[in-house]
Scaffold this motif. Structure first.
Motif, mmCIF file in Angstrom:
data_model
loop_
_atom_site.group_PDB
_atom_site.id
_atom_site.type_symbol
_atom_site.label_atom_id
_atom_site.label_comp_id
_atom_site.label_asym_id
_atom_site.label_seq_id
_atom_site.Cartn_x
_atom_site.Cartn_y
_atom_site.Cartn_z
ATOM 1 N N LYS A 1 -3.143 58.864 -7.362
ATOM 2 C CA LYS A 1 -2.270 59.689 -6.524
ATOM 3 C C LYS A 1 -1.780 60.899 -7.320
ATOM 4 O O LYS A 1 -1.777 62.032 -6.821
ATOM 5 N N MET B 1 -4.561 63.399 -7.827
ATOM 6 C CA MET B 1 -4.849 64.118 -6.595
ATOM 7 C C MET B 1 -3.827 65.234 -6.382
ATOM 8 O O MET B 1 -4.188 66.353 -5.999
ATOM 9 N N VAL B 2 -2.568 64.961 -6.653
ATOM 10 C CA VAL B 2 -1.521 65.974 -6.507
ATOM 11 C C VAL B 2 -1.794 67.134 -7.450
ATOM 12 O O VAL B 2 -1.696 68.306 -7.062
ATOM 13 N N TRP C 1 -4.696 68.024 -8.735
ATOM 14 C CA TRP C 1 -5.952 68.658 -8.351
ATOM 15 C C TRP C 1 -5.775 69.590 -7.155
ATOM 16 O O TRP C 1 -6.358 70.667 -7.093
ATOM 17 N N VAL C 2 -4.908 69.177 -6.215
ATOM 18 C CA VAL C 2 -4.683 69.962 -5.000
ATOM 19 C C VAL C 2 -3.949 71.255 -5.347
ATOM 20 O O VAL C 2 -4.163 72.276 -4.733
ATOM 21 N N LYS C 3 -3.065 71.226 -6.342
ATOM 22 C CA LYS C 3 -2.292 72.413 -6.713
ATOM 23 C C LYS C 3 -3.183 73.424 -7.267
ATOM 24 O O LYS C 3 -3.712 74.267 -7.383
#
Length: 103
Positions: A95, A98-99, A101-103
């Protein structure tokens, strides 16, 4: 039979009539409590209770009958709890990744 054998048999018979061995052995085998804890609660010698439990298990007369099955289920439950904890940690790490990577 010697006098010593008769004496020990008489003492054991008295203890069995009082219900301590069966009750103590039953508590240890069915609840999984430590022999020392049960002996302390009952006010009897730990070594004596351990001997009764050992004798009952060898004779196959320990209450609860499925003690091996109970032990297996406890081990399996402990392993599943460890696995669940590890998977939860892995999920949390993913999790966080993923946070980032999304930024």
């Amino acid at each position: 039979m010697t006098a010593g054998e008769v004496g020990s048999h008489g003492r054991e018979a008295t203890e069995v009539r009082c219900g301590v061995p069966r009750g103590g052995v039953r508590i240890v085998t069915e609840t999984g409590k430590a022999v020392a804890e049960v002996a302390r609660d009952l006010g009897i010698n730990e070594t004596t209770l351990a001997s009764w439990v050992s004798r009952a298990r060898r004779a196959g007369t320990a209450p609860g009958g499925g003690n091996d099955e109970l032990d297996r289920l406890r081990r399996e439950n402990a392993q599943l709890k460890r696995d669940n904890k590890e998977l939860a940690m892995e999920r949390d790490v993913l999790k966080r990744c993923m946070v980032l990577w999304v930024k």
